[in-house]
Design a protein around this motif. Sequence first.
Motif: not given
Length: 348
Positions: A143, A146, A148-150, A154-155, A171
């Motif tokens: 994780k 990553s 990007r989120d679901a 972008y997060a 991050h």
Amino acid sequence: MKLTLEGLTKNIPQWKAGGYQLPKYDIEKVRAATLASPVWVHFGSGNIARGYLAMLQQRLLDAGHSDRGMIICSSWDEEVVDRVFRPHDNLNVAVSLHADGSVDKQVLASVAAYIKTNSELSELLRIFENPSLQMASLAATEKAYSLRDASGGYAPELASALEAPPRQPGHLMVLIAFLLYRRYLAGAAPLALVSMDNFSHNGLKLFSSVHEIAESWVKTGSVEKAFLEYIGDPARVSFPWSMIDRIVPKPSEQVREMLIDDGYESGDIITTARGSKATTFVNLEEAEYLVIEDSFPNGRPALQKAGVIFTDRDTVDKVETMKVCTGLNPLHTTLAIFGCLLGLRQNL
């Protein structure tokens, strides 16, 4: 028997009587050389690093194949650095459990320093700007790569970080990109970025995440296009694929009791605010292997002399297929499903 440098030097007969293998090198000399000219920095202060990777480097040091240790960065739970690692002078006890019931106990001193990436960024920058650095490895779980989120966006914590290199990267992928940029500005010395997280084509995933961040910075004009060319050139920055296997579960109370019976006084298991369980020892299974694509533009530690297999990318891919898709992980998954159906429970 206290796990500190002083506790080792004052009680060598007692440690040896308890069956503990001790470092065969000058610990202080190795630490000074490592900090002056680092060769290996690792992100992730979990048991795989403190137990297995540190053991590999200790093998090189004990045999005289290296004069420097490794540096470990804590990027997720910095509390363990202050509560466990530094109070015990960055020492660690590796307890290898064998199938026949025997146990090997080894005091590891190959970690020259632990760095907290959030509050000690300046020290990490100094290391990455040093041309002596050959490899930066990661074991941070899938994780961490990553962006990007679901939903595919972008997060939230990445929004501003994608505009320009931030002063305080949060991050992990942004941090790696930022450190590479500072290395680029300091002379663009070559480096290998080695993912040691077990998922398919881990080196490619690491490259893709770092490259996407750097590309975003180039588009906003905050960094030069030449930086993107730097990390895109395998002759200067490589992202080798790898596959690692050595089970290093949470600290065992049974192992702790065994160490206490030896006279060991540093085995308290703590739980951090983030839920991590940590102590001064790591219990490991006997079986081990680490297979890495041999792509290191600035050279590398002689880890093949410690049991690491360096090979081509195709072979690493086959090893990964064997472990993740065929021989091991699917069997674990199958056993877990039937264990749940049978009502079996294990305290994890």
